[in-house]
Design an enzyme around this catalytic site. Structure first.
Site, PDB file in Angstrom:
ATOM      1  N   ARG A  99       0.997  -1.281  -0.166  1.00 11.46           N
ATOM      2  CA  ARG A  99      -0.056  -0.039  -0.057  1.00 11.46           C
ATOM      3  C   ARG A  99       0.836   1.234  -0.082  1.00 11.46           C
ATOM      4  O   ARG A  99       0.031   2.329  -0.308  1.00 11.46           O
ATOM      5  CB  ARG A  99      -0.952   0.085   1.084  1.00 11.46           C
ATOM      6  N   GLU A 113      -0.651   9.150   4.261  1.00 14.28           N
ATOM      7  CA  GLU A 113      -0.735  10.057   5.101  1.00 14.28           C
ATOM      8  C   GLU A 113       0.513  11.058   5.159  1.00 14.28           C
ATOM      9  O   GLU A 113       1.691  10.776   4.553  1.00 14.28           O
ATOM     10  CB  GLU A 113      -1.003   9.309   6.310  1.00 14.28           C
ATOM     11  N   PHE A 137       0.410   5.811  11.282  1.00 13.30           N
ATOM     12  CA  PHE A 137      -0.364   4.658  10.657  1.00 13.30           C
ATOM     13  C   PHE A 137       0.089   4.148   9.159  1.00 13.30           C
ATOM     14  O   PHE A 137       0.687   3.176   9.036  1.00 13.30           O
ATOM     15  CB  PHE A 137      -1.901   5.064  10.647  1.00 13.30           C
ATOM     16  N   GLU A 138       0.061   5.216   8.261  1.00 13.62           N
ATOM     17  CA  GLU A 138       0.422   4.624   7.137  1.00 13.62           C
ATOM     18  C   GLU A 138       1.128   5.887   6.227  1.00 13.62           C
ATOM     19  O   GLU A 138       0.366   6.683   5.401  1.00 13.62           O
ATOM     20  CB  GLU A 138      -0.791   4.251   6.084  1.00 13.62           C
ATOM     21  N   GLN A 139       2.429   5.864   6.350  1.00 11.71           N
ATOM     22  CA  GLN A 139       3.023   6.877   5.551  1.00 11.71           C
ATOM     23  C   GLN A 139       3.971   6.218   4.680  1.00 11.71           C
ATOM     24  O   GLN A 139       4.641   5.156   5.095  1.00 11.71           O
ATOM     25  CB  GLN A 139       3.520   7.793   6.476  1.00 11.71           C
TER      26      GLN A 139
END
Length: 540
Positions: free
Chosen positions: A355, A370, A376-378
């Site tokens: 992702r 992000e 969380f999700e960078q």
């Protein structure tokens, strides 16, 4: 000679294990994924990264873990034909609670396959597993007492409530019997990081004390029975630099004993090398090793006679060709033509790397998610800074459509300590180059923008980006043709990208990284293609 640190850059809490002629060291990785670094050596001089075993969601998911949480202090051992890896996943840093969950995974070989984890307990962090000579196994960890004012990154002694010991039933996959607090530590306090070994009918325990700052130490104790009572070493501390502010290796503590096939004894420990004239350690907590000797009183002592760790240490005898010859650091150059990410790199928190990045065969493609600094999700793929002076360079092809989209090169520690040279979009100027910095603004993480005005770029095409770091100075560069390089912005403070930068000495536990990042806070997940990355050391 062994030259310390043996694992330069962010490699703390070294647990060492010997199997035959092979040595392995496991170190903490905190919020960086995959979890745990395992290095291999045959001579204790030269080390090579061979595995990061916690590499899938069933083993580790750190999305939402705050900075400096995640994998703390793994313990690697070998028994019953298996490698055993014990680790903590810490879910909270600040405040009175830690929410630290301990697990065990096993494998028939370092290369794997590594099992899904078995949950053990959550009473504290820094677990280890001891295999006694009668076949029984014992699990140890420090116990965390939340009934304290231990908040704000300044640990107080009452929170570190001693070392718990409990028997572990491997067949059943659970602890059995009652847990017993077997060691309260020395008056130095902050006892953690327990490791046991047995010799001559004695159980010897080494622990870390004094916190991870400049009062850190390796403390030793022993007992005739595994559950105590434990008596302190005559010198209390086996290794520490707390009383020698001029020692080149500072913050010495947290390690483990290993014995060579010939009976020589060494002890690993973490350390840091602060920048000259300041207490800031951009390379983070590194791994070192010291030679020890047994004396007639049945205690282990540093061979040097001093607890202050040495930079140069005698290598083991009889380690074969190449022993004592440390290989010079090599440049790292990547073109991303493979379908596998080079071993230099890690990313943050997520067990779903697809992702945030893919490899196209000609580029590392970051899927912007992000904001930089997200828990969380960078999309951030980076490698450790291993030298005080180096040049890093990359090339990015990126077509932002609004100012919420950015991609580029970052010198990164965590959400409140980074510098980011980024291609982005300006409503009036079109595609531009900017710098976003967060120079240690904790806890708010406010940005500054060191460029007086964005640098206009052509509307399309690749852009070369580079960073030159010399100790505490960072200069960014950019190039439109790959040949002519221009300075981008002023000299920035690189020293803040360090353990002690921002919130201070006990507040951060990883180290500086250099790498590629992209974000898209509009939510459209635009991609950025990075065609190359190089890391060129320019000194030690």
């Amino acid at each position: 000679m062994i030259v310390n640190p043996i694992l330069p850059g962010f490699n703390p809490d070294p647990s060492i294990c010997r199997v035959g002629e092979d040595y392995y060291i496991a170190t903490s990785t905190f919020e960086w994924f995959p979890g745990v670094q395992i290095h291999h050596s045959r001579d204790l001089v030269n080390w090579r990264l061979v595995r990061r075993p916690l590499d899938r969601a069933s083993q580790l998911d750190m999305r939402g873990n705050p900075d400096s949480c995640g994998i703390w202090a793994p313990c690697l051992s070998h028994a019953d034909g298996l490698f055993w890896l014990v680790y903590t996943d810490v879910k909270r840093l600040d405040g009175n609670f830690k929410d630290a969950h301990n697990y065990i995974v096993t494998a028939p070989a370092i290369e794997g396959p590594w099992s899904d984890p078995v949950y053990v307990n959550s009473s504290g962090f820094d677990p280890s597993l001891f295999h006694d000579d009668d076949g029984r196994k014992y699990f140890l960890n420090m116990v965390w007492n939340h009934r304290t004012d231990s908040v704000g990154g300044k640990p107080k002694h009452p929170a570190f409530a001693g070392i718990l010991l409990q028997e572990y039933d491997a067949a059943a996959g659970k602890l059995i019997g009652e847990a017993k607090n077997v060691f309260a530590g020395s008056p130095h306090g902050l006892v953690e990081g327990p490791h046991l070994f047995k010799r001559g009918g004695w159980y010897y325990m080494t622990v870390a004390e004094g916190g991870t700052g400049y009062g850190h130490a390796v403390t030793m104790a022993r007992a005739r029975s595994i559950d105590g009572p434990y008596e302190l070493h005559p010198k209390i501390h086996l290794f520490t630099a707390k009383d020698d502010p001029d020692a080149p290796l500072q913050r010495a503590g947290h390690g483990q004993v290993v014995e060579t096939p010939q009976g020589e004894v060494y002890h690993t420990h973490l350390c840091s090398r602060p920048l000259p004239g300041m207490r800031r350690s951009p390379l983070g907590r590194e791994t070192a090793i010291q030679k020890c000797v047994w004396r007639e009183d049945g205690w282990l002592y540093p061979e040097s006679g001093s607890p202050v760790p040495e930079v140069k240490v005698a290598a083991p005898a009889g380690t074969g060709d190449g022993a004592g010859e440390r290989k010079a650091p090599a440049s790292a150059r990547h073109r991303f033509t493979d379908t596998r990410l080079p071993d230099d790199f890690q990313w943050l928190r997520t067990p779903e790397p697809g992702r945030i990045f893919t490899l196209t065969g000609s580029a590392l493609r970051l899927h912007a998610r992000e904001s930089i600094g997200s828990w969380f999700e960078q999309a951030l793929v980076a490698r450790r800074q291993e030298h005080f002076s180096f040049r890093a360079e990359t090339g990015v092809d990126f077509a932002p459509r609004n100012y919420q989209q950015a991609a580029g090169l970052t010198h990164y520690y965590n959400r409140h300590k980074f510098h980011f040279l980024a291609v982005t979009f300006h409503e009036e100027l079109g595609r531009v180059l900017t710098i976003m910095s967060c120079p240690g603004d904790w806890p708010d993480g406010k940005l500054s923008f060191p460029l007086e005005a964005p640098v206009e770029l052509p509307g399309e095409g690749p852009v070369g980006l580079a960073a030159e770091i010399d100790h505490d100075r960072l200069q960014f560069f950019y190039s439109l043709d790959g040949a002519q390089w221009r300075k981008a912005g002023p000299v920035l403070d690189a020293s803040v990208i360090s353990d002690e930068g921002g919130r201070g000495e006990h507040g951060s536990f990883t180290g500086a990284f250099i790498g590629m990042a992209a974000f898209d806070t509009s939510g459209s997940a635009i991609h950025a293609d990075f065609s190359r990355f190089s890391y060129e050391p320019r000194g030690a």
